[in-house]
Design a protein around this motif. Structure first.
Motif, PDB file in Angstrom:
ATOM      1  N   ARG A 459       0.828  -1.211   0.000  1.00  0.00           N
ATOM      2  CA  ARG A 459       0.000   0.000   0.000  1.00  0.00           C
ATOM      3  C   ARG A 459       0.857   1.253   0.000  1.00  0.00           C
ATOM      4  NH1 ARG A 459      -4.997  -1.268  -1.722  1.00  0.00           N
ATOM      5  NH2 ARG A 459      -5.638  -3.247  -0.815  1.00  0.00           N
ATOM      6  N   TYR A 460       2.001   1.174   0.687  1.00  0.00           N
ATOM      7  CA  TYR A 460       2.862   2.342   0.750  1.00  0.00           C
ATOM      8  C   TYR A 460       3.656   2.525  -0.530  1.00  0.00           C
ATOM      9  CZ  TYR A 460       1.741   2.543   5.702  1.00  0.00           C
ATOM     10  OH  TYR A 460       1.079   2.641   6.892  1.00  0.00           O
ATOM     11  N   LYS A 461       3.958   1.429  -1.229  1.00  0.00           N
ATOM     12  CA  LYS A 461       4.740   1.541  -2.447  1.00  0.00           C
ATOM     13  C   LYS A 461       3.874   1.907  -3.650  1.00  0.00           C
ATOM     14  CE  LYS A 461       8.319  -1.743  -1.036  1.00  0.00           C
ATOM     15  NZ  LYS A 461       8.985  -3.024  -1.337  1.00  0.00           N
ATOM     16  N   ALA A 462       2.633   1.483  -3.643  1.00  0.00           N
ATOM     17  CA  ALA A 462       1.766   1.711  -4.799  1.00  0.00           C
ATOM     18  C   ALA A 462       1.350   3.172  -4.866  1.00  0.00           C
ATOM     19  CB  ALA A 462       0.527   0.823  -4.715  1.00  0.00           C
ATOM     20  N   PRO A 463       1.274   3.734  -6.074  1.00  0.00           N
ATOM     21  CA  PRO A 463       0.771   5.106  -6.224  1.00  0.00           C
ATOM     22  C   PRO A 463      -0.678   5.208  -5.758  1.00  0.00           C
ATOM     23  CG  PRO A 463       1.911   4.369  -8.218  1.00  0.00           C
ATOM     24  CD  PRO A 463       1.765   3.172  -7.345  1.00  0.00           C
ATOM     25  N   GLN A 464      -1.063   6.403  -5.342  1.00  0.00           N
ATOM     26  CA  GLN A 464      -2.422   6.615  -4.835  1.00  0.00           C
ATOM     27  C   GLN A 464      -3.479   6.280  -5.876  1.00  0.00           C
ATOM     28  OE1 GLN A 464      -3.748   8.194  -1.548  1.00  0.00           O
ATOM     29  NE2 GLN A 464      -2.059   6.768  -1.300  1.00  0.00           N
ATOM     30  N   GLN A 465      -3.198   6.607  -7.148  1.00  0.00           N
ATOM     31  CA  GLN A 465      -4.189   6.322  -8.186  1.00  0.00           C
ATOM     32  C   GLN A 465      -4.450   4.826  -8.302  1.00  0.00           C
ATOM     33  OE1 GLN A 465      -1.515   8.289  -8.359  1.00  0.00           O
ATOM     34  NE2 GLN A 465      -1.605   9.716 -10.057  1.00  0.00           N
ATOM     35  N   VAL A 466      -3.409   4.013  -8.170  1.00  0.00           N
ATOM     36  CA  VAL A 466      -3.577   2.562  -8.289  1.00  0.00           C
ATOM     37  C   VAL A 466      -4.406   2.029  -7.124  1.00  0.00           C
ATOM     38  CG1 VAL A 466      -2.365   0.357  -8.354  1.00  0.00           C
ATOM     39  CG2 VAL A 466      -1.427   2.335  -9.566  1.00  0.00           C
ATOM     40  N   VAL A 467      -4.090   2.458  -5.910  1.00  0.00           N
ATOM     41  CA  VAL A 467      -4.847   2.018  -4.741  1.00  0.00           C
ATOM     42  C   VAL A 467      -6.299   2.493  -4.837  1.00  0.00           C
ATOM     43  CG1 VAL A 467      -4.949   2.059  -2.225  1.00  0.00           C
ATOM     44  CG2 VAL A 467      -2.735   2.104  -3.380  1.00  0.00           C
ATOM     45  N   PHE A 468      -6.494   3.708  -5.346  1.00  0.00           N
ATOM     46  CA  PHE A 468      -7.852   4.237  -5.508  1.00  0.00           C
ATOM     47  C   PHE A 468      -8.660   3.399  -6.485  1.00  0.00           C
ATOM     48  CE2 PHE A 468     -10.305   6.857  -8.545  1.00  0.00           C
ATOM     49  CZ  PHE A 468     -11.417   7.099  -7.757  1.00  0.00           C
ATOM     50  N   VAL A 469      -8.067   3.068  -7.623  1.00  0.00           N
ATOM     51  CA  VAL A 469      -8.792   2.278  -8.633  1.00  0.00           C
ATOM     52  C   VAL A 469      -9.153   0.908  -8.075  1.00  0.00           C
ATOM     53  CG1 VAL A 469      -8.572   1.138 -10.879  1.00  0.00           C
ATOM     54  CG2 VAL A 469      -7.803   3.487 -10.599  1.00  0.00           C
ATOM     55  N   GLU A 470      -8.241   0.306  -7.326  1.00  0.00           N
ATOM     56  CA  GLU A 470      -8.546  -1.013  -6.772  1.00  0.00           C
ATOM     57  C   GLU A 470      -9.681  -0.927  -5.766  1.00  0.00           C
ATOM     58  OE1 GLU A 470      -6.283  -4.619  -4.392  1.00  0.00           O
ATOM     59  OE2 GLU A 470      -5.287  -3.467  -5.953  1.00  0.00           O
ATOM     60  N   LYS A 471      -9.650   0.073  -4.914  1.00  0.00           N
ATOM     61  CA  LYS A 471     -10.724   0.198  -3.926  1.00  0.00           C
ATOM     62  C   LYS A 471     -12.038   0.566  -4.606  1.00  0.00           C
ATOM     63  CE  LYS A 471     -11.927   2.361   0.467  1.00  0.00           C
ATOM     64  NZ  LYS A 471     -11.486   3.249   1.570  1.00  0.00           N
ATOM     65  N   LEU A 472     -11.989   1.417  -5.624  1.00  0.00           N
ATOM     66  CA  LEU A 472     -13.211   1.821  -6.323  1.00  0.00           C
ATOM     67  C   LEU A 472     -13.860   0.624  -7.008  1.00  0.00           C
ATOM     68  CD1 LEU A 472     -15.047   4.161  -7.314  1.00  0.00           C
ATOM     69  CD2 LEU A 472     -13.545   4.351  -9.290  1.00  0.00           C
ATOM     70  N   THR A 473     -13.081  -0.166  -7.727  1.00  0.00           N
ATOM     71  CA  THR A 473     -13.647  -1.325  -8.419  1.00  0.00           C
ATOM     72  C   THR A 473     -14.152  -2.360  -7.417  1.00  0.00           C
ATOM     73  OG1 THR A 473     -11.397  -2.235  -8.561  1.00  0.00           O
ATOM     74  CG2 THR A 473     -12.230  -1.028 -10.468  1.00  0.00           C
ATOM     75  N   LYS A 474     -13.443  -2.516  -6.321  1.00  0.00           N
ATOM     76  CA  LYS A 474     -13.896  -3.464  -5.296  1.00  0.00           C
ATOM     77  C   LYS A 474     -15.230  -3.002  -4.717  1.00  0.00           C
ATOM     78  CE  LYS A 474     -12.336  -5.744  -1.057  1.00  0.00           C
ATOM     79  NZ  LYS A 474     -11.241  -5.840  -0.069  1.00  0.00           N
ATOM     80  N   LEU A 475     -15.383  -1.703  -4.537  1.00  0.00           N
ATOM     81  CA  LEU A 475     -16.635  -1.156  -4.016  1.00  0.00           C
ATOM     82  C   LEU A 475     -17.789  -1.436  -4.971  1.00  0.00           C
ATOM     83  CD1 LEU A 475     -17.040   2.326  -2.396  1.00  0.00           C
ATOM     84  CD2 LEU A 475     -18.589   1.659  -4.195  1.00  0.00           C
ATOM     85  N   VAL A 476     -17.572  -1.179  -6.256  1.00  0.00           N
ATOM     86  CA  VAL A 476     -18.639  -1.384  -7.244  1.00  0.00           C
ATOM     87  C   VAL A 476     -18.986  -2.862  -7.356  1.00  0.00           C
ATOM     88  CG1 VAL A 476     -19.234  -1.164  -9.679  1.00  0.00           C
ATOM     89  CG2 VAL A 476     -18.052   0.691  -8.528  1.00  0.00           C
ATOM     90  N   VAL A 477     -17.969  -3.711  -7.384  1.00  0.00           N
ATOM     91  CA  VAL A 477     -18.222  -5.148  -7.536  1.00  0.00           C
ATOM     92  C   VAL A 477     -18.941  -5.710  -6.313  1.00  0.00           C
ATOM     93  CG1 VAL A 477     -17.063  -7.390  -7.672  1.00  0.00           C
ATOM     94  CG2 VAL A 477     -16.336  -5.533  -9.141  1.00  0.00           C
ATOM     95  N   SER A 478     -18.735  -5.128  -5.150  1.00  0.00           N
ATOM     96  CA  SER A 478     -19.396  -5.621  -3.941  1.00  0.00           C
ATOM     97  C   SER A 478     -20.824  -5.111  -3.815  1.00  0.00           C
ATOM     98  CB  SER A 478     -18.591  -5.214  -2.704  1.00  0.00           C
ATOM     99  OG  SER A 478     -18.542  -3.803  -2.574  1.00  0.00           O
ATOM    100  N   GLN A 479     -21.129  -3.940  -4.382  1.00  0.00           N
ATOM    101  CA  GLN A 479     -22.451  -3.338  -4.223  1.00  0.00           C
ATOM    102  C   GLN A 479     -23.380  -3.587  -5.403  1.00  0.00           C
ATOM    103  OE1 GLN A 479     -23.489  -2.028  -1.434  1.00  0.00           O
ATOM    104  NE2 GLN A 479     -21.492  -2.246  -0.458  1.00  0.00           N
TER     105      GLN A 479
END
Length: 942
Positions: A459-479
């Motif tokens: 999480r610390y090494k990955a750019p913020q945009q990458v972590v954001f996209v992963e969390k965003l897609t996980k949110l959509v796929v879960s809801q």
């Protein structure tokens, strides 16, 4: 990896028998980890999941459905344990037909009394009482059709409470096979029932017999007395006495029974009131019971009680009933509002949403609660997506501000330490070198699940945009799955019934769904557009319009993401697309995600090739000038490996998943990739040119080494600490030769293997550029080496005022030619030390230059003496024979022209002398001329 749970096991059920809709408690083991883990419950083959209430891993409460089998197992199915087994069974009893006066442990709807004679429900007043069997004998239904009886008795009825009652119809229908003796018994029973009606009047008469007898005796005595006296006086006196007696008796009776009768009337009133309260206590206690059940969450009980009260008292005209029923309606309206608030509350599970929708439907809530829930869920998903973006924006801004403040007020050493901290890598390009750190790519590849085994350091090494996209897609796929399933349930009507039964609610639901299909499609498209634009704002901001960029963009991008991070993002979006496709969402709604994936793939290829070009340019810094047996450094291999690793990192990007288009389907993409590929090749060619033409002081050759098996005639390579410019040119030429014959061809094969378009053009342009560089370097090297040799010929020929017209008899080859040969041998040694394969090419050009110059000098001589001609021919022949192995058509022509410019030798003596001198020359310089013999011949053949 955790061990799988054991399958469910049902070990008990209470009660173990009952009619349909009996509430039962199921006990056992491994009955699920929670309500969402329970996915199946059948009793006697009927699905009871709708009414199931998970209490714990060993207890479930539900109601038995209308099963077809009389006896069956209880099967529980969970996600964690699968389909279970049962050690007990449940017996389904057939419901008995209960009369209105029969005792029952359950409530019987009096408004729908079951008429046994017509075998159908008939609404009668709730206070109407009648015996189930007026004759008091066993009823034996006949087989006479109802239509035949109606035709035999037109206008009549078999209902004994009807005004048009027909006794014959009743007897034919219920006692067609009854014997005559039984009918006699029925007559006796009817008489007994008729006599019971007079028992009340007879009791009152029996209680007052003594009074009547006393009054009768008094009247008889008075009558006898009057007859005996026969006088008016006596008559008047007795009459007065009789009246007085009667008045006293009446007053005494009133005094005696006043209190008793009052108490009786009061008791009757109290008894009647208690009877009313007892009989209608359900209605009077219902408001309080509704509040208690709402607090406990027993909404099913509330709905059942409300339906019962509505059927009994919904249209009553009794004021007290109206008053209490109005209180019930007030409580139910509050319950509707409460359930609607719970329905629209987020977050909420799909199970709870369906449950609240059914409750509101059963309570006849106004509007369409299911559609309201869908709309609220849609807005909540959109809000979650934008909140996700804002949260990462806030974190990113705070982090950047903290970093700048730290750097501004820290010392230089502290600043240097911060530059290596993992927190500073959040927005930086952590792209490793394609050569040294390609192994990290495997750690970034993801499996078939969003739950990966990466630790927090990622999480610390990955750019913020990458972590954001992963969390965003996980949110959509879960809801989104619950949102889509809610709509499907709304469309097929299963929100109101889990079975195939038709109902008005289901039909209305399907009708509303057809009318709102386009509206829901717009909702899905809005979610997809928001998802795609948020990802584009984070990764592809240039693909958004200015207005969209303000809404969905705003990321602080110090540098563009590397190809490896883009590959990771593509994998994340692909997994999201696969999850959404599994929901059977129409492809036209998901096409925008496919377009995003295509743009990300194109961008990933462009960025990877751009970064590869940058890495290629930096390869010059890694040149160590270590030459192998073939005269090559590690540079061509590094170049090839760099490109191969870059292409391998793009393999998952270039491969087309189901439903994806080829990344090269657009002409512009083909052209861009072709130009970038050509740029990569040209960049390496420029790198070679830069290395070969650098000043001596700019080249680090501290690691210089050569093949120990190579002959080093003069030891210059080992003695000097740096390479000369001529040696660098030779190494560059050797590398160019290898690139042309192997590396560029291998790279072209890899391009074709990975589906690149325009590979022929890439190869052609690269080869042409490489050949131009090779030719320039070769000419430069020949200029360095051949010009000094050529330039030394003329001064050497005419040294010591030598004259072709006046010279002595030749005694051997003069020194200038020997010196030229030694210089040529030095060139041979230098080239041979670097690369054996370059020797024929270099030596041939050097010989061409020398022969051309020698031919020019001979043609410039005006005349030769006999000795001069012999001397010239000796030197020309000596040079030609020595380098014969490297002669080319051009050099042969030059030697021929030089010899033709000489006078012919006429005498045999001269020719013999010439031959002797040539042999003497070859013998004396045999050691020096060895390089032009066997080993060189072998090289020429290769």
């Amino acid at each position: 990896m955790s061990r799988a749970r054991q399958p469910p096991l049902v070990t008990g059920i209470s009660p173990n028998e009952g009619i349909s809709w009996t509430k039962v408690t199921i006990r056992g083991e491994n009955l699920g980890t929670g309500p969402t883990d329970l996915i199946g419950l059948t009793i006697c083959g009927h699905n009871c999941l709708l009414t199931a209430e998970w209490m714990s891993a060993s207890k479930i409460v539900c109601r038995v459905g209308q099963a077809k089998n009389d006896k069956g197992d209880i099967i529980v199915t969970t996600k964690s344990g699968g389909r279970g087994t049962s050690t007990v069974s449940f017996k389904l009893l057939k419901p008995e037909k209960i009369g209105i006066l029969d005792q029952s442990a359950v409530w019987v709807d009096e408004m729908n009394y079951y008429d046994m004679r017509t075998d159908r429900n008939k609404g009668i007043p709730p206070l109407s009482l009648r015996p189930a069997n007026p004759l008091g004998i066993e009823i034996d239904k006949g087989r006479f059709p109802q239509k035949d009886l109606e035709s035999l008795f037109p206008g009549m009825s078999a209902d004994f409470t009807s005004e048009n009652f027909s006794a014959a119809w009743y007897l034919i229908e219920n006692h067609s096979t009854t014997s005559f003796d039984q009918l006699k018994t029925a007559v006796v029973n009817l008489k007994k029932q008729a006599n019971k009606k007079n028992e009340g009047s007879l009791a009152y008469v029996k209680g007052g017999l003594s009074t009547f007898f006393e009054a009768q005796d008094a009247l008889s005595a008075i009558h006898q007395k009057l007859e005996a006296d026969g006088t008016e006086k006596v008559e008047g006196s007795m009459t007065q006495k009789l009246e007085n007696v009667l008045n006293r008796a009446s007053n005494t009776a009133d005094t005696l029974f006043q209190e008793v009768l009052g108490r009786k009337d009061k008791a009757d009133s109290t008894r009647n009131a208690l009877n009313v309260l007892q009989r209608f206590k359900f209605l009077f206690n219902l408001p309080l019971n509704i509040e208690r059940n709402i607090q406990k969450g027993d909404y099913d009980v509330v709905i059942n009680d409300y339906e019962k009260a509505k059927s009994l008292f919904g249209k009553t005209e009794v004021q007290v009933f109206k008053k209490y029923y109005a209180e019930v309606e007030t409580r139910i309206e509050a319950l509707r509002e409460l359930l609607l608030d719970k329905l629209l509350e987020t977050p909420s599970t799909l199970h709870d949403q369906k449950r609240y929708i059914r409750y509101l439907s059963d309570l006849h809530a106004p509007g369409d609660p299911a559609w309201q829930c869908i709309g609220a869920q849609h807005q909540w998903i959109l809000q979650l997506m934008h909140n996700c973006k804002e949260s990462y924006h806030a974190v990113s801004c705070q982090l950047i501000r903290k970093i700048f403040l730290t750097l501004a007020f820290s010392t230089l050493s502290l600043g240097s330490a911060l530059l290596h901290s993992p927190m500073l890598d959040l927005d930086s390009d952590v792209r490793p070198s394609p050569i040294g750190h390609l192994s990290q790519t495997a750690s970034l590849k993801r499996g078939s699940s969003f739950q990966s085994g990466r630790d927090d350091a990622w999480r610390y090494k990955a750019p913020q945009q990458v972590v954001f996209v992963e969390k965003l897609t996980k949110l959509v796929v879960s809801q989104l799955p619950n949102f889509w399933k809610l709509w499907i349930s709304y469309v097929n009507g299963s929100l109101f019934s889990e079975t195939a039964e038709k109902s008005g609610q289901m039909e209305r639901s399907k009708k509303n769904a057809r009318q709102r299909q386009n509206d829901f499609k717009k909702m899905i498209q809005e979610v997809m557009h928001s998802l795609v634009k948020l990802i584009r704002g984070a990764l592809l901001p240039f693909s958004l319009r200015e207005g969209e960029l303000r809404q969905y963009g705003g990321w602080e991008m110090k540098s563009e993401l590397s190809g490896q991070w883009l590959t990771h993002v593509i994998q994340t979006v692909r997994l999201s697309s696969e999850s959404l496709t599994a929901l059977e969402i129409p492809n036209d709604m998901l096409q925008i995600i496919q377009d995003l994936i295509l743009d990300l793939r194109v961008r990933c290829i462009i960025v990877t090739l751009q970064h590869t070009a940058e890495d290629i340019k930096r390869l010059a810094e890694k040149e160590d000038w270590v030459v192998d047996n073939e005269g090559l450094t590690s540079l061509p291999s590094q170049f090839e490996q760099c490109i191969i690793h870059s292409l391998q990192s793009l393999k998952t990007v270039l491969d087309c998943k189901p439903g994806e288009a080829s990344v090269f389907q657009q002409q512009k993409t083909q052209e861009d990739v072709c130009q970038l590929s050509i740029g990569i090749m040209q960049g390496f060619i420029d790198c070679l040119e830069q290395l070969s033409t650098k000043p001596d002081g700019d080249i680090d050759t501290s690691h210089l080494s050569v093949d120990v098996s190579s002959p080093d005639l003069f030891g210059s390579i080992h003695e000097e600490s740096s390479l000369s410019s001529e040696q660098r040119l030779l190494i560059a030429l050797s590398n160019c030769r290898y690139l042309e014959r192997h590396t560029f061809l291998n790279i072209a094969e890899h391009f074709e293997k990975h589906g690149f378009q325009g590979v022929d053009k890439i190869t052609q342009v690269s080869m042409e550029s490489l050949k131009e560089l090779d030719q320039r370097l070769f000419e430069m090297y020949i200029e360095f080496k051949a010009d000094p040799i050529v330039g030394s010929l003329e001064p050497g020929i005419y040294a010591g005022y030598f004259d072709w017209k006046d010279c002595l008899v030749p005694t051997g080859v003069r020194n200038y030619l020997k010196e030229a040969l030694v210089n040529i041998i030095a060139v041979h040694a230098e080239v041979f030390t670097i690369s054996k394969d370059l020797v024929p090419r270099v030596m041939s050009r050097v010989v061409e230059a020398v022969s051309e110059e020698l031919s020019r000098l001979m043609q410039c001589v005006s005349s030769f003496s006999k000795n001069g001609a012999l001397q010239a021919k000796l030197e020309i022949c000596a040079l030609r024979d020595t380098v014969a192995i490297y002669l080319t058509p051009e050099s042969k022509s030059s030697f021929k022209q030089a010899l033709e410019a000489l006078p012919q030798l006429s005498s045999g003596t001269d020719r013999k002398l010439l031959e002797e001198l040539l042999n003497k020359f070859k013998s004396s310089m045999h050691l020096q001329l060895t390089c032009f013999q066997a080993s060189s011949s072998a090289m020429m053949k290769t």
